[in-house]
Write a protein that holds these residues in place. Sequence first.
Motif, PDB file in Angstrom:
ATOM      1  N   ASP A 747      37.354  34.955  60.040  1.00 16.66           N
ATOM      2  CA  ASP A 747      37.947  36.298  59.790  1.00 16.66           C
ATOM      3  C   ASP A 747      38.981  35.929  58.627  1.00 16.66           C
ATOM      4  O   ASP A 747      39.749  36.878  58.233  1.00 16.66           O
ATOM      5  N   ARG A 748      39.122  34.892  58.086  1.00 17.61           N
ATOM      6  CA  ARG A 748      40.001  34.543  56.856  1.00 17.61           C
ATOM      7  C   ARG A 748      39.205  34.860  55.635  1.00 17.61           C
ATOM      8  O   ARG A 748      37.873  34.610  55.607  1.00 17.61           O
ATOM      9  N   PRO A 749      39.900  35.264  54.936  1.00 22.98           N
ATOM     10  CA  PRO A 749      39.407  35.783  53.456  1.00 22.98           C
ATOM     11  C   PRO A 749      38.787  34.290  52.683  1.00 22.98           C
ATOM     12  O   PRO A 749      39.213  33.219  52.725  1.00 22.98           O
ATOM     13  N   PRO A 750      37.841  34.516  51.588  1.00 19.06           N
ATOM     14  CA  PRO A 750      37.185  33.317  50.835  1.00 19.06           C
ATOM     15  C   PRO A 750      38.348  33.048  50.019  1.00 19.06           C
ATOM     16  O   PRO A 750      39.216  33.974  49.888  1.00 19.06           O
ATOM     17  N   MET A 751      38.459  32.149  49.217  1.00 23.46           N
ATOM     18  CA  MET A 751      39.426  31.722  48.274  1.00 23.46           C
ATOM     19  C   MET A 751      39.418  32.802  47.214  1.00 23.46           C
ATOM     20  O   MET A 751      40.583  33.090  46.635  1.00 23.46           O
ATOM     21  N   GLY A 752      38.081  33.211  46.723  1.00 28.02           N
ATOM     22  CA  GLY A 752      38.391  34.376  45.912  1.00 28.02           C
ATOM     23  C   GLY A 752      39.139  35.336  45.790  1.00 28.02           C
ATOM     24  O   GLY A 752      39.785  36.087  45.428  1.00 28.02           O
ATOM     25  N   ASP A 753      39.072  35.965  47.259  1.00 22.91           N
ATOM     26  CA  ASP A 753      39.779  37.104  47.759  1.00 22.91           C
ATOM     27  C   ASP A 753      41.276  36.762  47.868  1.00 22.91           C
ATOM     28  O   ASP A 753      42.304  37.826  47.548  1.00 22.91           O
ATOM     29  N   VAL A 754      41.669  35.503  48.290  1.00 22.74           N
ATOM     30  CA  VAL A 754      43.013  35.146  48.064  1.00 22.74           C
ATOM     31  C   VAL A 754      43.571  35.103  46.651  1.00 22.74           C
ATOM     32  O   VAL A 754      44.825  35.636  46.501  1.00 22.74           O
ATOM     33  N   LEU A 755      42.859  34.632  45.708  1.00 27.27           N
ATOM     34  CA  LEU A 755      43.097  34.735  44.467  1.00 27.27           C
ATOM     35  C   LEU A 755      43.414  36.113  43.852  1.00 27.27           C
ATOM     36  O   LEU A 755      44.130  36.407  43.068  1.00 27.27           O
ATOM     37  N   TRP A 756      42.422  36.936  44.243  1.00 20.75           N
ATOM     38  CA  TRP A 756      42.364  38.248  43.961  1.00 20.75           C
ATOM     39  C   TRP A 756      44.006  38.995  44.322  1.00 20.75           C
ATOM     40  O   TRP A 756      44.580  39.414  43.659  1.00 20.75           O
ATOM     41  N   ASN A 757      44.376  38.598  45.704  1.00 23.50           N
ATOM     42  CA  ASN A 757      45.525  39.272  46.152  1.00 23.50           C
ATOM     43  C   ASN A 757      46.703  38.625  45.431  1.00 23.50           C
ATOM     44  O   ASN A 757      47.871  39.467  45.040  1.00 23.50           O
ATOM     45  N   LEU A 758      46.711  37.253  45.163  1.00 28.22           N
ATOM     46  CA  LEU A 758      47.711  36.768  44.369  1.00 28.22           C
ATOM     47  C   LEU A 758      48.060  37.361  42.966  1.00 28.22           C
ATOM     48  O   LEU A 758      49.252  37.642  42.434  1.00 28.22           O
ATOM     49  N   GLU A 759      46.916  37.557  42.300  1.00 26.39           N
ATOM     50  CA  GLU A 759      47.040  38.186  41.116  1.00 26.39           C
ATOM     51  C   GLU A 759      47.627  39.564  41.189  1.00 26.39           C
ATOM     52  O   GLU A 759      48.576  40.106  40.404  1.00 26.39           O
ATOM     53  N   TYR A 760      47.112  40.223  42.254  1.00 22.06           N
ATOM     54  CA  TYR A 760      47.865  41.790  42.603  1.00 22.06           C
ATOM     55  C   TYR A 760      49.221  41.664  42.781  1.00 22.06           C
ATOM     56  O   TYR A 760      49.988  42.367  42.396  1.00 22.06           O
ATOM     57  N   ALA A 761      49.703  40.551  43.734  1.00 24.00           N
ATOM     58  CA  ALA A 761      50.955  40.577  43.954  1.00 24.00           C
ATOM     59  C   ALA A 761      51.960  40.163  42.650  1.00 24.00           C
ATOM     60  O   ALA A 761      52.965  40.567  42.644  1.00 24.00           O
ATOM     61  N   LEU A 762      51.438  39.356  41.704  1.00 24.80           N
ATOM     62  CA  LEU A 762      51.754  39.140  40.518  1.00 24.80           C
ATOM     63  C   LEU A 762      52.211  40.452  39.580  1.00 24.80           C
ATOM     64  O   LEU A 762      53.149  40.536  39.035  1.00 24.80           O
ATOM     65  N   GLN A 763      51.054  41.312  39.560  1.00 26.08           N
ATOM     66  CA  GLN A 763      51.181  42.424  38.813  1.00 26.08           C
ATOM     67  C   GLN A 763      52.220  43.383  39.347  1.00 26.08           C
ATOM     68  O   GLN A 763      53.101  44.126  38.910  1.00 26.08           O
TER      69      GLN A 763
END
Length: 859
Positions: A747-763
Amino acid sequence: MVYGRFRLYIWISSILYLAYFSCGFDPGDNYLIDCGSPTNTTVSNRVFIADNLASKFLSTPQNVLVNTSANSITSSVDSPLYKTARVFAETSRYTFPISQSGRHWIRFYFFPFVSGNRNLSLASFSVSTQNNVLLGDFSPNNVTVREFSVNVTSGTLVITFTPSNNSFAYLNALEVVSVPDSLITDDATSIPSGKFQGLLTQALETVARVNMGGPIVSFDNDTLGRTWVPDRSFLGQPNLAKSVSKIESVKYPPGGATSDTAPPTVYGTLTKMASEDDPNSNFNVTWDFNVDQGFQYFVRFHFCDIVSTAANQLYFNVYVDSWNVLPDFDLTSKIFGNLASACYMDFVTAVKDSSKIRVSIGPSSINNNYPNAILNGLEIMKINNSMGSLSGVGSVASSSTGHSKKNVGVIVGVSIGVLVVVIAGIICFLHRRRKVKSHGNSKIWVPLSINGSHTMGSKYSNGTTISVGSNFGYRYQFAAIQEATNNFDESWVIGIGGFGKVYKGELNDGTKVAVKRGNPRSQQGLAEFRTEIEMLSQFRHRHLVSLIGYCDEKNEMILVYEYMENGTLKGHLYGSGFPSLGWKERLEICIGAARGLHYLHTGYAKAVIHRDVKSANILLDENLMAKVADFGLSKTGPEIDQTHVSTAVKGSFGYLDPEYFRRQQLTEKSDVYSFGVVLFEVLCARPVIDPSLPREMVNLAEWAMKWQKKGQLEQIIDPVLVGKIRPDSLRKFAETAEKCLVDFGVDRPPMGDVLWNLEYALQLQEAVLLNDPEENSTNVIGELSPQVNDISNVETTALAQFETSSVDDLSGVSMSRVFSQLVKSEGSAEHYIAILQLEHEVGASLEENWLEHSLHGNI
């Protein structure tokens, strides 16, 4: 009539027991039986009832009582309880009425004496309760007391003795006594991380109960009838330990330990580091205990600071095996109150794959005072396995004689099966050893080749083949390493880990390096040395720390890395005096680390699982760019047709994936869980495990998740960030961390999705996004509008950015701009994923080109 007399004696015994221990626990059930004795026996004011008075509770086909001659009792076996015994030729049972449900002590006394033609040393038998096997195929070799703690939930306790084939059982004395409900609670801290729950239902067997630095404490000086033995026989190096005694100073704080937890004689004595002669002492005091493999163990530490003269003067580390379970432990913190206050800490180990538990104490690196560490008492108890057994064989004995015989057959069958497996294992081992011997064992480290494969070995290893890629650095001479580190100057030490010390160094050409020096005698160090070289010789990435070279001369294991000017992420969050990081800086560091981990998970045909993701392994260069480090525990991921790698649990306390810990099945999602802990660590700027805090706050992940589920995470963030984080950025960041920490890896996201979310949080932090339809959604993909006016324009714009970017940008923060372009153009998730994949492929290619140029001196 007999029953009435027995109850009278029980009442008298209870009165005497209560009178003697007037300040202690009053047991609701207190059965003390001197088996085989025709009369009552008094031992230190405790009355053990005559065997015939206990016969009401005994069901046995035969009535056999034996006694030893006077000359059979030696000075070391002088208790009157060992003069008689009851012998069971067939399955027999004691059935005790229980007036107070809950935990009960069960203590068996054994002495294998010879009486006439009866030799008790030939006995072999099993002992069980309704729910647990306590002893299996047991043959007492000398005087022994076996102590168990079981949870009784019914109105009776049935103890069954089952002789093994053609043998018999016996018992010299028996205790069944109630235990305070508060003595052992339901939960403890799991080792290496997490929480263990369910102790109340487990049966326990006492392995060791030790009074550190003090004398033996017999059962008549303990409110619960326990015996505490001195620690000297367990010490690894007694010359490193010193005893202290201040029994009169002990205080029992409200809500903490009591005299039932351990008597003042235990809390008022201790063993400490013998460090008086050396203010730079840096060693551990260690105790070793023999245990059975295949079981978990309950470990309770007893502490009472009777050596400090002021609060917050003593900081130290406590280890169980290789795990630092209480890092930088401060006994006088607010959770324990004032000096000399008695306290205890409970832990549960993983299933043991070795026959020893090693407990150590040592100085903390943050302590500016005189180095010291203390331990007052220790208890180790075996926990029953999944079958309810504490013996490792058999299951609970059946209530009928026929079934019990069948059960004995099962036990014997299992034993034979285990024996066959062991013999087969020995044959395989001998064959492998002979084969290795035929090839010749290397007695020194064999140099690694720069290209291709070579075998590394030592006098501690049979040799391990390591494949070293052509992009790897080179082998340094030991003299060059000595010169670079000023002969391993202790003032140049910048870190200490399980592998060894890390020194700052400078090569002849002025290149600054970090030099990690291991110990060739350490099996763990050998494995880490090998793995680090195998992993880092395969890949290079902007967000992975580069391994420059190695040294394997003079039985050394030395690794040389690029030097990271700004140390660890952990050091910038707390404890090291670095300036505080801003929220944008923290986000960029997390994004960089996520990029490195994403590359590990997806950069090759088989994923590489880091297995030790933590803030101390995320290093920062002079520009605060993050690089993932320390690949000593890394593993290659599962094959394409597999879902996981089965492996022994390794990692760091507080960061370890609980599913990996429970099932010993490793996947990339184990790294994702650890990274989720790092995210909360970045947000809250506190240690992931802090025993000085109240119980509900000790584990950062649990504490942060509690506030996140309340929707009030802003209540616990780093105070320097208050008012400086945009609410939407904080929400997205917290949701990302929360998803990383879900119970099940699938149920955990892959690291690519985590990266996507963090990029979005930065934006979200940098600017208010226009035309964002659902800013509050927990699903980033859902946040981007599926309506795209000109998809080709988005792709062209993004690709043009790749074409005009530098190599440096492509492997780093340029994706923030690509991401921003996609969001502002209302690009679909599919197109971002395509761009992300393209970045990975182009970035990897450019990394290779960069490496090729650098190897030829063009960069």
